[in-house]
Design an enzyme around this catalytic site. Structure first.
Site, short mmCIF file in Angstrom:
data_model
loop_
_atom_site.label_atom_id
_atom_site.label_comp_id
_atom_site.label_asym_id
_atom_site.label_seq_id
_atom_site.Cartn_x
_atom_site.Cartn_y
_atom_site.Cartn_z
N CYS A 49 0.82 -1.21 0.00
CA CYS A 49 0.00 0.00 0.00
C CYS A 49 0.86 1.26 0.00
O CYS A 49 0.38 2.33 -0.37
CB CYS A 49 -0.94 0.00 1.20
N ASN A 50 2.12 1.14 0.40
CA ASN A 50 2.97 2.32 0.50
C ASN A 50 4.04 2.42 -0.58
O ASN A 50 4.71 3.45 -0.68
CB ASN A 50 3.66 2.37 1.87
N ARG A 51 4.24 1.37 -1.36
CA ARG A 51 5.34 1.41 -2.34
C ARG A 51 5.12 0.41 -3.47
O ARG A 51 4.47 -0.62 -3.29
CB ARG A 51 6.68 1.13 -1.65
N SER A 104 9.75 2.87 6.09
CA SER A 104 8.30 2.70 6.20
C SER A 104 7.62 3.96 6.70
O SER A 104 8.25 4.82 7.31
CB SER A 104 7.97 1.54 7.14
N ALA A 185 -9.40 -10.57 3.92
CA ALA A 185 -8.96 -11.49 4.97
C ALA A 185 -7.46 -11.70 4.92
O ALA A 185 -6.95 -12.72 5.35
CB ALA A 185 -9.69 -12.84 4.84
N MET A 188 -3.06 -7.58 6.54
CA MET A 188 -3.38 -6.29 7.13
C MET A 188 -4.73 -6.33 7.85
O MET A 188 -4.88 -5.77 8.95
CB MET A 188 -3.39 -5.20 6.06
N ILE A 189 -5.70 -7.02 7.26
CA ILE A 189 -7.01 -7.15 7.91
C ILE A 189 -6.87 -7.97 9.20
O ILE A 189 -7.50 -7.66 10.23
CB ILE A 189 -8.03 -7.79 6.96
#
Length: 416
Positions: A49-51, A104, A185, A188-189
């Site tokens: 999600c970040n890279r 991060s 699922a 991260m969830i």
């Protein structure tokens, strides 16, 4: 040459990051397409999600940048302001820092290490991971372990999941009175579910494409599981929505949320979208009574813990610098492998030839002592013939350089 190129939360906004993200199911095709269409010897793709980062062994990164632009249908000129490129040794340092959590959004967070291992596993399964990148990633994992075990980089860490809980508690007096739906699922969830469910919410629902996997997670928290296709009819019953799927397009649209808010009679709804690309349409955030947060929004919450970790960051950077030097040494040593192999092959041919000659002499009845003496002399002469001749024929600076090299190679001490 090892290169790293990509974009991350430091260099690009979410709107750009989501356009060049690779879902897990796309990685094998992307890796194969890149290897097939570009002069790349090895490649691995890390997409979170970040890279989105491409690690490759190639002559130049330019062709890979063109491929990234073409693959995602994003004009290179549009991508260029946000793109970074590292070659050696910066590429090696970057890999070590990413694995250690120093690059991060939440300094020191451990999830990136697992995501990096997943990227390596995908490259291995696709046959795109060679000796150099394999060693780079194994060293990265080793460095991350050293950083985490010898510094306080992970102490009192504020994770994205914990940040989401913190924001929810600003909206609701108590999470114990709220019903939560988790969409997806994945890892991260699971992390978010652990953090939210520690507050003992009133109800928990897991919405997932695969109902069986959703049930597995729901059972851990005495919740229920539904199919993702049934989300629209269940959404209004929930006060908190946390979503993180690998869907290429939003799965929660403005209309769906508008209908849910109407059914809820405008009771507030807290929504966290941790997916890249986004799961929830951006316009949802403009609705009254809806509090929508993305991964970039959560950065403001976790930033407060940064100062307390600065001392650990300095220690971690020192470790990484040392390990980068070690890895560069390994790469340099690889350059000498062909020469060493050739030298050993040449010596082995001489040895076999002289051994065959000695065995013939013994078969003819020659005295063993004489044969062994002759064997040692002939081997010594053959081994030294080429370097001796090269030294004798050299002149000026070449002779001095060769003399110095010979002294170092054979540990000689002239004049002793």
């Amino acid at each position: 040459m090892i290169f790293t190129l990509g974009i991350n939360h430091h260099s690009a906004p979410l709107a750009i990051r989501e356009r060049v993200a690779f879902g897990g199911e796309k990685l094998p095709h992307a890796l194969a397409d890149l290897m097939r269409s570009q002069p790349v010897r090895e490649v691995a793709i890390l997409s979170t999600c970040n890279r989105t980062e491409i690690y490759c062994a190639a002559e130049t990164p330019e062709m890979v940048i063109d491929w990234l632009s073409r693959y995602h249908q994003v004009a290179r000129g549009e991508l260029a302001p946000y793109l970074y490129t590292h070659d050696q040794p910066a590429a090696i340092r970057h890999a070590f820092r990413v694995a250690s959590g120093l690059d991060s959004m939440v300094i020191g967070e451990p999830q990136i290490l697992g995501q990096m291992k997943d990227a390596v596993r995908a490259a291995e399964q696709s046959g795109t991971l060679g000796a150099q990148l394999h060693k780079l990633f194994q060293r990265s994992f080793s460095v991350a372990k050293e950083v985490r075990s010898t510094t306080a980089i992970g102490a009192n860490i504020v994770s994205m999941a914990a940040a989401a809980v913190h924001l929810a508690e600003r909206i609701f007096e108590s999470i114990e009175e709220q019903r939560i739906i988790f969409i997806g699922a994945g890892e991260m969830i699971e992390l978010c579910a652990a953090h939210f469910c520690a507050r003992q919410p009133k109800g928990v629902t897991i919405a997932n494409r695969t109902l069986e996997r959703g049930r597995g997670l729901a059972e851990r928290y005495q919740g229920t599981a539904i199919r993702l296709d049934d989300l629209a009819e269940h959404l209004a019953r929930h006060d908190i929505v946390v979503s993180c799927t690998a869907a290429p397009l939003p799965i929660i649209g403005l209309g769906m949320v508008e209908r849910a808010v109407k059914v809820r009679r405008h009771r507030p709804m807290f929504m966290v979208d941790l997916a890249v690309p986004r799961d929830i349409e951006q316009e949802v955030g403009d609705l009254d009574d809806v509090f929508l947060y993305t991964v970039d929004d959560l950065a403001q919450v976790v930033e407060s813990g940064l100062e307390s970790r600065q001392a650990a960051v300095i220690e971690a950077e020192a470790i990484i610098n040392h390990r980068v030097a070690d890895f560069l040494g390994w790469l340099s040593a690889r350059d000498t492998v062909p020469v060493i192999r050739s030298l050993r092959d040449s010596a082995e041919r001489m040895r076999r030839h002289e051994l065959e000659h000695a065995m013939k002499l013994l078969a003819r009845g020659e005295a063993p002592e004489k044969v062994v003496e002759q064997l040692s002399q002939r081997l010594t002469n053959k081994f030294l013939h080429a370097p001796t001749q090269t030294l004798n024929l050299a002149e000026g600076g070449d002779r001095s350089a060769l003399q110095l090299a010979a002294s170092r190679l054979f540990h000689l001490h002239p004049g002793d």
